[in-house]
Each structure stands twice: as structure tokens, then as C-alpha cells.
Design a protein around this motif. Structure first.
Motif, PDB file in Angstrom:
ATOM      1  N   ALA A  68       0.828  -1.187   0.000  1.00  0.00           N
ATOM      2  CA  ALA A  68       0.000   0.000   0.000  1.00  0.00           C
ATOM      3  C   ALA A  68       0.873   1.251   0.000  1.00  0.00           C
ATOM      4  O   ALA A  68       0.607   2.198  -0.734  1.00  0.00           O
ATOM      5  N   LYS A  69       1.924   1.236   0.841  1.00  0.00           N
ATOM      6  CA  LYS A  69       2.811   2.398   0.879  1.00  0.00           C
ATOM      7  C   LYS A  69       3.526   2.568  -0.459  1.00  0.00           C
ATOM      8  O   LYS A  69       3.689   3.682  -0.946  1.00  0.00           O
ATOM      9  N   LEU A  70       3.924   1.442  -1.042  1.00  0.00           N
ATOM     10  CA  LEU A  70       4.630   1.484  -2.323  1.00  0.00           C
ATOM     11  C   LEU A  70       3.729   2.045  -3.419  1.00  0.00           C
ATOM     12  O   LEU A  70       4.157   2.900  -4.207  1.00  0.00           O
ATOM     13  N   LEU A  71       2.493   1.598  -3.457  1.00  0.00           N
ATOM     14  CA  LEU A  71       1.568   2.096  -4.478  1.00  0.00           C
ATOM     15  C   LEU A  71       1.291   3.583  -4.306  1.00  0.00           C
ATOM     16  O   LEU A  71       1.202   4.332  -5.278  1.00  0.00           O
ATOM     17  N   ALA A  72       1.164   4.030  -3.064  1.00  0.00           N
ATOM     18  CA  ALA A  72       0.917   5.446  -2.816  1.00  0.00           C
ATOM     19  C   ALA A  72       2.116   6.278  -3.256  1.00  0.00           C
ATOM     20  O   ALA A  72       1.959   7.344  -3.864  1.00  0.00           O
ATOM     21  N   LEU A  73       3.326   5.792  -2.986  1.00  0.00           N
ATOM     22  CA  LEU A  73       4.520   6.519  -3.418  1.00  0.00           C
ATOM     23  C   LEU A  73       4.672   6.520  -4.939  1.00  0.00           C
ATOM     24  O   LEU A  73       5.089   7.515  -5.527  1.00  0.00           O
ATOM     25  N   GLN A  74       4.329   5.403  -5.567  1.00  0.00           N
ATOM     26  CA  GLN A  74       4.404   5.343  -7.027  1.00  0.00           C
ATOM     27  C   GLN A  74       3.451   6.352  -7.663  1.00  0.00           C
ATOM     28  O   GLN A  74       3.803   7.036  -8.627  1.00  0.00           O
ATOM     29  N   ASP A  75       2.249   6.454  -7.121  1.00  0.00           N
ATOM     30  CA  ASP A  75       1.292   7.430  -7.650  1.00  0.00           C
ATOM     31  C   ASP A  75       1.817   8.850  -7.485  1.00  0.00           C
ATOM     32  O   ASP A  75       1.657   9.701  -8.367  1.00  0.00           O
ATOM     33  N   LYS A  76       2.447   9.093  -6.357  1.00  0.00           N
ATOM     34  CA  LYS A  76       2.975  10.435  -6.097  1.00  0.00           C
ATOM     35  C   LYS A  76       4.117  10.757  -7.056  1.00  0.00           C
ATOM     36  O   LYS A  76       4.200  11.860  -7.603  1.00  0.00           O
ATOM     37  N   ASN A  77       5.004   9.783  -7.278  1.00  0.00           N
ATOM     38  CA  ASN A  77       6.148  10.012  -8.163  1.00  0.00           C
ATOM     39  C   ASN A  77       5.728  10.140  -9.625  1.00  0.00           C
ATOM     40  O   ASN A  77       6.343  10.876 -10.390  1.00  0.00           O
ATOM     41  N   ARG A  78       4.696   9.414 -10.033  1.00  0.00           N
ATOM     42  CA  ARG A  78       4.221   9.473 -11.414  1.00  0.00           C
ATOM     43  C   ARG A  78       3.325  10.682 -11.667  1.00  0.00           C
ATOM     44  O   ARG A  78       2.910  10.934 -12.789  1.00  0.00           O
ATOM     45  N   LYS A  79       3.025  11.403 -10.590  1.00  0.00           N
ATOM     46  CA  LYS A  79       2.172  12.602 -10.673  1.00  0.00           C
ATOM     47  C   LYS A  79       0.827  12.285 -11.300  1.00  0.00           C
ATOM     48  O   LYS A  79       0.373  12.933 -12.236  1.00  0.00           O
ATOM     49  N   VAL A  80       0.183  11.255 -10.734  1.00  0.00           N
ATOM     50  CA  VAL A  80      -1.141  10.841 -11.186  1.00  0.00           C
ATOM     51  C   VAL A  80      -2.143  11.924 -10.780  1.00  0.00           C
ATOM     52  O   VAL A  80      -1.987  12.597  -9.757  1.00  0.00           O
TER      53      VAL A  80
END
Length: 71
Positions: free
Chosen positions: A1-13
């Protein structure tokens, strides 16, 4: 869950996911906290019982603060 949240933040979704949106993650956090609390209470109870037993068994208990440097 933390990884997915960080990925969304980095990809600027446009709508990044937050940890609040992961229900299973929240359940796991609550369960983990409950188990940690239980273990903490068990340890505290054991120490309380041990110290009570020692006080009832012996008349005098002395604690000495030794410096290992002086040994």
C-alpha cells in the motif's frame, strides 16, 4: 500500500491514492497494534509478578551500579 501510494505520487497521477483508501492496510495496522499491545501487557505482567515474588521471598534487595571500566 505504501509502495503504491509513493508510485502514484512520483508518477504525478491526477488522483493519487492515499493510505486511507487501502482498507486491508488499515485493518492490518489495527491488528498489528493490537498484537503489539498484547505482547507489551504480557511482558509488563511477567515483570510485575517476578518483582513481587522477589520482594516477598527476600528481606533485603540491593542494587549496585558497577562501572565496567573499573573492573
Amino acid at each position: 500500500a505504501k509502495l503504491l501510494a509513493l508510485q502514484d505520487k512520483n508518477r504525478k497521477v491526477l488522483c493519487p491514492r492515499s493510505l486511507e483508501s487501502f482498507a486491508n492496510w488499515q485493518k492490518a495496522q489495527k491488528l498489528k497494534a493490537r498484537y503489539q499491545s498484547k505482547v507489551s501487557n504480557q511482558r509488563r505482567d511477567y515483570l510485575h509478578k517476578l518483582t513481587t515474588h522477589l520482594v516477598k521471598q527476600y528481606d533485603v534487595i540491593v542494587i549496585e551500579d558497577l562501572k565496567t571500566k573499573n573492573l
